[in-house]
Enzyme design. Sequence first.
Site, PDB file in Angstrom:
ATOM      1  N   THR A  14     -28.724  21.762   3.235  1.00 19.63           N
ATOM      2  CA  THR A  14     -28.097  21.903   1.926  1.00 19.63           C
ATOM      3  C   THR A  14     -26.685  22.457   2.027  1.00 19.63           C
ATOM      4  O   THR A  14     -25.779  22.007   1.314  1.00 19.63           O
ATOM      5  CB  THR A  14     -28.952  22.788   0.999  1.00 19.63           C
ATOM      6  OG1 THR A  14     -30.254  22.207   0.886  1.00 19.63           O
ATOM      7  CG2 THR A  14     -28.344  22.909  -0.385  1.00 19.63           C
ATOM      8  N   CYS A  15     -26.472  23.396   2.915  1.00 21.69           N
ATOM      9  CA  CYS A  15     -25.122  23.953   3.094  1.00 21.69           C
ATOM     10  C   CYS A  15     -24.149  22.871   3.557  1.00 21.69           C
ATOM     11  O   CYS A  15     -22.985  22.863   3.156  1.00 21.69           O
ATOM     12  CB  CYS A  15     -25.140  25.093   4.106  1.00 21.69           C
ATOM     13  SG  CYS A  15     -26.103  26.519   3.583  1.00 21.69           S
TER      14      CYS A  15
END
Length: 67
Positions: A14-15
Amino acid sequence: MIVLFSLPGAFTPTCSSQQLPGFEKNYEKIKSLGIDEIYCCSVNDSYVMNAWAEKIKIKNIKLIPDG
């Protein structure tokens, strides 16, 4: 003024796909609000942070390793 945010770790799904690229995508919009610099801190060393920035093509956000 600066924006400082942190993320759990470099190369995490997600980052890498949403969070950091979102700041990069909106860099000019954020700067237009009177922000001078945008920094991202994460729990990685500088080698990993630099490799991550290169891999996902981060040019404007300054990455800070945890030291």
